[in-house]
Design a protein around this motif. Structure first.
Motif: not given
Ligand code: UDP
Length: 237
Positions: A114-132
């Motif tokens: 299981d991989v949980f990804i939380d974006i706590i602050q967003a200024d575009a590119g969140t899917r890429c940041a999440g994958i990294n």
């Protein structure tokens, strides 16, 4: 590509935002990581490999990767409704597709990671940041991987290609408008995920992939350093 194009924050067309990466940020998880690109911050936490529940979803031939991407309500100034929406479900799925090719899932019959990804602050590119962040967290968890995955959004603003778009750039409306191309790839150069929102010629798409390769090579070095720093600090976790 024109070098004269002026970006809102003054970056060169192939310049990434400031990056920060760290592993071990969620002590309860088997592996975890934070990845920040400018004002976009992703936290990933990995649990497993462990027995798959519900049991009827177990696959005796291989393990499974489950990804859960979530952009938190307070991550943008215009508060978003908490909980699952179509966008989060789509990004969870593409995150799984981006990461699965580097995992050796047939080692884990009937199990799940299981991989949980939380974006706590967003200024575009969140899917890429999440994958990294997720790729780092999987490595930090000690899950056997064939390679790391690094991810970046390349954009076309009117006719000019740029890397690592901000939200302001994603909303660019001049000329041909914005085109957003998130790309994920392994260090060895295998593309594991690519999306395209907008219009681009086949020729310019090749240039976009080349820009992404250069950016992912830089991101890989930062991911590698984050893992190495943790080994130095934790004595191997
Ligand atoms: N965004 C927002 N509210 C939403 C969804 C997105 O303000 O409900 C913003 C946020 O900054 C996000 C950006 O729009 O990073 C771009 O979202 P997109 O769906 O293109 O995905 P991303 O670029 O984050 O992978």
């Amino acid at each position: 590509m024109t070098e004269k194009f002026k970006r809102g924050d003054g970056r060169a067309i192939d310049e990434l935002r400031q990056i920060e990466a760290k592993v071990g940020v969620v002590p309860n998880a088997d592996g975890s990581a934070m990845y920040r690109s400018g004002d976009t911050i992703a936290i990933a936490a990995v649990y497993g490999p462990k027995k798959m529940h519900p049991q009827h979803q177990q696959d005796p031939s291989r393990g499974q990767l489950r990804c859960d991407y979530n952009m938190l309500s307070f991550s943008v100034s215009e508060r978003i409704k908490p909980g699952k929406n179509r966008r989060a479900m789509e990004i969870s799925e593409i995150t799984k597709w981006a990461l699965e090719p580097v995992l050796i899932l047939d080692k884990y019959p009937n199990q799940v990671i299981d991989v949980f990804i939380d974006i706590i602050q967003a200024d575009a590119g969140t899917r890429c940041a999440g994958i990294n962040a997720a790729s780092l967290a999987l490595a930090h968890a000690g899950v056997p991987m064939k390679d790391m995955v690094s991810s970046i959004a390349v954009g076309k603003l009117d006719k000019t290609l740029v890397v690592d778009l901000t939200k302001e750039e994603e909303d660019f409306e001049e000329g041909e408008g914005p085109t957003d191309i998130p790309i994920s790839m392994t260090h060895s150069g295998k593309i594991t995920h690519m999306q395209l929102d907008g219009k681009i010629s086949a020729e310019q798409l090749k240039d976009a992939v080349d820009l992404a390769k250069g950016a992912c090579a830089k991101i890989y070095e930062i991911q590698k350093k984050a893992l190495k720093d943790a080994v130095d600090f934790e004595g191997g976790k």
